[in-house]
Motif scaffolding. Structure first.
Motif, PDB file in Angstrom:
ATOM      1  N   ARG A   1     -31.829  37.213  31.706  1.00  0.00           N
ATOM      2  CA  ARG A   1     -31.645  36.237  32.780  1.00  0.00           C
ATOM      3  C   ARG A   1     -32.458  34.956  32.588  1.00  0.00           C
ATOM      4  O   ARG A   1     -32.309  34.014  33.358  1.00  0.00           O
TER       5      ARG A   1
ATOM      6  N   ASN B   1     -30.085  31.775  30.765  1.00  0.00           N
ATOM      7  CA  ASN B   1     -29.349  30.728  31.484  1.00  0.00           C
ATOM      8  C   ASN B   1     -30.120  30.306  32.745  1.00  0.00           C
ATOM      9  O   ASN B   1     -29.580  29.634  33.602  1.00  0.00           O
TER      10      ASN B   1
ATOM     11  N   ILE C   1     -30.840  31.864  35.303  1.00  0.00           N
ATOM     12  CA  ILE C   1     -30.225  32.255  36.566  1.00  0.00           C
ATOM     13  C   ILE C   1     -31.307  32.719  37.543  1.00  0.00           C
ATOM     14  O   ILE C   1     -31.161  32.653  38.747  1.00  0.00           O
TER      15      ILE C   1
ATOM     16  N   ARG D   1     -25.627  26.063  31.982  1.00  0.00           N
ATOM     17  CA  ARG D   1     -24.763  27.188  32.349  1.00  0.00           C
ATOM     18  C   ARG D   1     -23.336  27.000  31.882  1.00  0.00           C
ATOM     19  O   ARG D   1     -22.560  27.950  31.848  1.00  0.00           O
TER      20      ARG D   1
ATOM     21  N   VAL E   1     -23.921  28.487  28.404  1.00  0.00           N
ATOM     22  CA  VAL E   1     -24.314  29.894  28.379  1.00  0.00           C
ATOM     23  C   VAL E   1     -23.638  30.616  29.538  1.00  0.00           C
ATOM     24  O   VAL E   1     -24.057  30.505  30.681  1.00  0.00           O
ATOM     25  N   GLY E   2     -22.568  31.325  29.241  1.00  0.00           N
ATOM     26  CA  GLY E   2     -21.831  32.038  30.285  1.00  0.00           C
ATOM     27  C   GLY E   2     -22.443  33.392  30.553  1.00  0.00           C
ATOM     28  O   GLY E   2     -23.174  33.928  29.726  1.00  0.00           O
ATOM     29  N   MET E   3     -22.139  33.945  31.732  1.00  0.00           N
ATOM     30  CA  MET E   3     -22.748  35.236  32.065  1.00  0.00           C
ATOM     31  C   MET E   3     -21.740  36.195  32.711  1.00  0.00           C
ATOM     32  O   MET E   3     -20.917  35.795  33.523  1.00  0.00           O
TER      33      MET E   3
ATOM     34  N   PHE F   1     -21.661  40.006  34.756  1.00  0.00           N
ATOM     35  CA  PHE F   1     -22.613  40.812  35.528  1.00  0.00           C
ATOM     36  C   PHE F   1     -22.261  42.301  35.513  1.00  0.00           C
ATOM     37  O   PHE F   1     -21.220  42.713  35.011  1.00  0.00           O
TER      38      PHE F   1
ATOM     39  N   ARG G   1     -13.146  33.794  32.856  1.00  0.00           N
ATOM     40  CA  ARG G   1     -13.785  32.708  33.596  1.00  0.00           C
ATOM     41  C   ARG G   1     -14.986  32.163  32.824  1.00  0.00           C
ATOM     42  O   ARG G   1     -15.225  30.959  32.776  1.00  0.00           O
TER      43      ARG G   1
END
Lengths: 258, 295
Positions: free
Chosen positions: A55, A58, A60, A91, A94-96, A98, A167
């Motif tokens: 975490r 990015n 987050i 962001r 750098v995609g995330m 979950f 996405r």
């Protein structure tokens, strides 16, 4: 898995420490290199700091009060922990993904188009093309092409997670962070997602946190083992699982604790 | 034999009777109002809705000024309260715990203030303030600070806590991971609130809006003090006005005969308006639930 050429390092974490609200320290001066266009798995028992580490990539965590990171995280040589970092641009790069699928409360199409509209000025047609490409890329297009107007929440769990991957890749990031992406998905859908991750490896640098050691062994090139906030061992996945150098690693991968 | 063997059916019957009583009461309100307003309807017909007369000497009555005042003040109140409630709810949810609690309670306390206090404060503080403001701005200000805008302002303060409380709950109930996902694709806080939280909590948000709407429609005391009680359709923000509830409160004491019946007719209109809003809300939610993918 192929080792013709030493890949470039995409992310370089240096002396990375992390603190939660109230000063509780979760990571202790860790160094880690993430090679470009490879899959790096992060494993370790719960609470070892593997998600926390991910975490920071990015930032987050900065959404939450009182959480802070110290040290450096260099993305293409640039320290993203620098307060001057443009978080929105970070962001996009750098995609995330979950632990649970998190489709937005909108249609399948809009779920993928949303980040595109956020970051780029595109014509309708361009958006349509890129949404299709992203859904193709996430191996979801064939299943949803006739129901793009349907809500993303109406898809099955595995489809929802692939929608989230679509996405995340729609805005063409460099890096994909996956935080236990299959922990809420049934085994069949999990295999589909693992196949997908392997295909995405050609285009993206992937870091995947997993509590599932088989998964790490199946899909990753390199594996980092975290224990109590410290990186105990990093190495090529096969080597780490067959001939670990550290005793703690061996104990963990043979199931003596965790 | 355990007591429940016989007490359970009794309890069930009791519950059913109470539940039915609520429904019956609702019907009784409609019937009574329709009955008591019969004379006015047969005298004025549908013209009652569009007539702007209110002339006890000639016994001519029309509902338009009251209806217009009710609708306009309510719309103004919503227009002010909605964005305020939205941003304050957002702030309160994200604020440090101590501040969040403090501000949350402060907003909740607004709801505990009796409406007569709002009315008095409006009349003695807000109205002179508005009057001075308009004079300073050189705006023609026939009603001395009374009127539509001031009524809307007071109403917006009164409905703010209800809307804000609901919105806070909605924001708190949003799964943290969904918020993180929004930030994860590069949303700002504002974009997250506007595009993700609002859609996710639309049901709750609408609920809050309709609670506010219902209260604003029927609010009497506060408006009575600051509206100016002018039986004219307000055409500007600074015009004096009246609302259905204010008209009723002002006139019932000395009304009899057909005027009394006309007042009941106004009451019926208010009840139907409040009812229609509920029905519309339910209908809207049903129509849009498919789109949001609720299974």
């Amino acid at each position: 898995m192929d080792t013709q050429q030493e890949p470039k390092t995409k992310i370089r974490a240096r002396k990375l420490s992390f603190f939660y609200e109230g000063g509780h320290q979760a990571l202790f001066e860790n160094d880690l290199d993430i090679p470009e266009r490879q899959i790096t798995a992060v494993i370790g028992p719960s609470g070892c700091g593997k998600s926390t580490h991910l975490r920071t990539y990015n930032r987050i965590y900065s959404l939450h009060r009182g959480q802070r990171a110290e040290g450096e995280v260099l993305l293409d040589g640039q320290n993203i922990l620098d307060p001057k970092t443009d978080l929105l641009a970070l962001r996009r790069r750098v995609g995330m993904i979950f632990q649970k699928p998190t489709p937005f409360p909108m249609s399948v199409f809009d779920n993928v188009a949303y980040p595109l509209r956020l970051h780029f000025k595109l014509s309708r047609k361009e958006i349509e093309e890129r949404v299709e490409a992203a859904l193709q890329g996430a191996s979801l297009w064939d299943e949803v092409k006739d129901q793009l107007r349907k809500s993303g929440l109406a898809l099955s769990g595995g489809q929802q997670q692939r929608l989230c991957i679509a996405r995340a890749i729609a805005a063409e990031p460099d890096v994909l962070l996956m935080d236990e992406p299959t922990s809420a998905i049934d085994p069949v859908a999990t295999l589909k997602i693992e196949d997908l991750v392997l295909r995405l490896r050609e285009r993206f640098t992937i870091v995947i946190v997993t509590h599932n050691m088989q998964q790490a062994a199946r899909i990753s090139d390199r594996t980092a083992f975290f224990y109590k906030g410290r990186i105990i061992e990093v190495g090529p996945t096969q080597q780490l699982f067959t001939a670990p150098k550290e005793k703690k690693t061996e104990e963990y991968i043979t199931g003596r604790f965790g | 034999m355990r007591a429940s063997a016989w007490s359970d059916p009794v309890f069930r019957w009791l519950c059913m009777i109470c539940a039915m009583l609520c429904g019956l009461l609702m019907v009784a309100f409609f019937v009574q109002l329709a009955f008591a307003s019969g004379e006015a309807w047969s005298e004025f017909g549908l013209g009652f809705f569009v007539s702007t007369e209110w002339d006890p000497v000639r016994d001519l009555y029309g509902a338009l000024p009251s209806i217009a005042g009710t609708v306009f003040t309510t719309l103004i109140a919503l227009a002010i309260a909605l964005p305020l409630a939205f941003v304050s709810a957002l702030f309160i949810v994200d604020a440090p715990p101590w501040l969040s609690r403090l501000l949350g309670q402060a907003v909740d306390l607004l709801a505990a203030i009796p409406s007569i206090i709002y009315g008095m404060w409006g009349l003695f503080v807000l109205v002179p303030l508005m009057d001075r403001l308009w004079i300073a701005l050189g705006v023609d200000n026939e009603y001395g600070g009374l009127g539509l805008l001031t009524s809307g302002l007071i109403l917006s303060l009164m409905i703010l806590p209800y809307i804000c409380a609901v919105m806070r709950d909605v924001f708190r109930m949003t799964p943290p991971m969904l918020r993180e996902s929004a930030f994860g694709v590069g949303c700002t806080r504002w974009e997250t609130a506007r595009d993700i939280l609002m859609r996710y909590g639309i049901r709750g948000l609408l609920g809050g809006i309709f609670i506010g709407l219902g209260r604003a429609l029927g609010e009497t005391m506060a408006v009575l003090f600051v509206a100016g009680n002018i039986m004219k359709v307000p055409l500007g923000f600074l015009d004096g006005c009246t609302t259905i509830a204010a008209t009723l409160a002002n006139n019932f004491a000395e009304a009899d005969g057909i005027q009394r019946s006309a007042l009941f007719a106004l009451g019926l209109i208010l009840l139907v308006m409040a009812f229609a809003i509920q029905v519309l809300a339910q209908y809207y939610l049903r129509m849009t639930s498919a789109k949001r993918g609720e299974k």
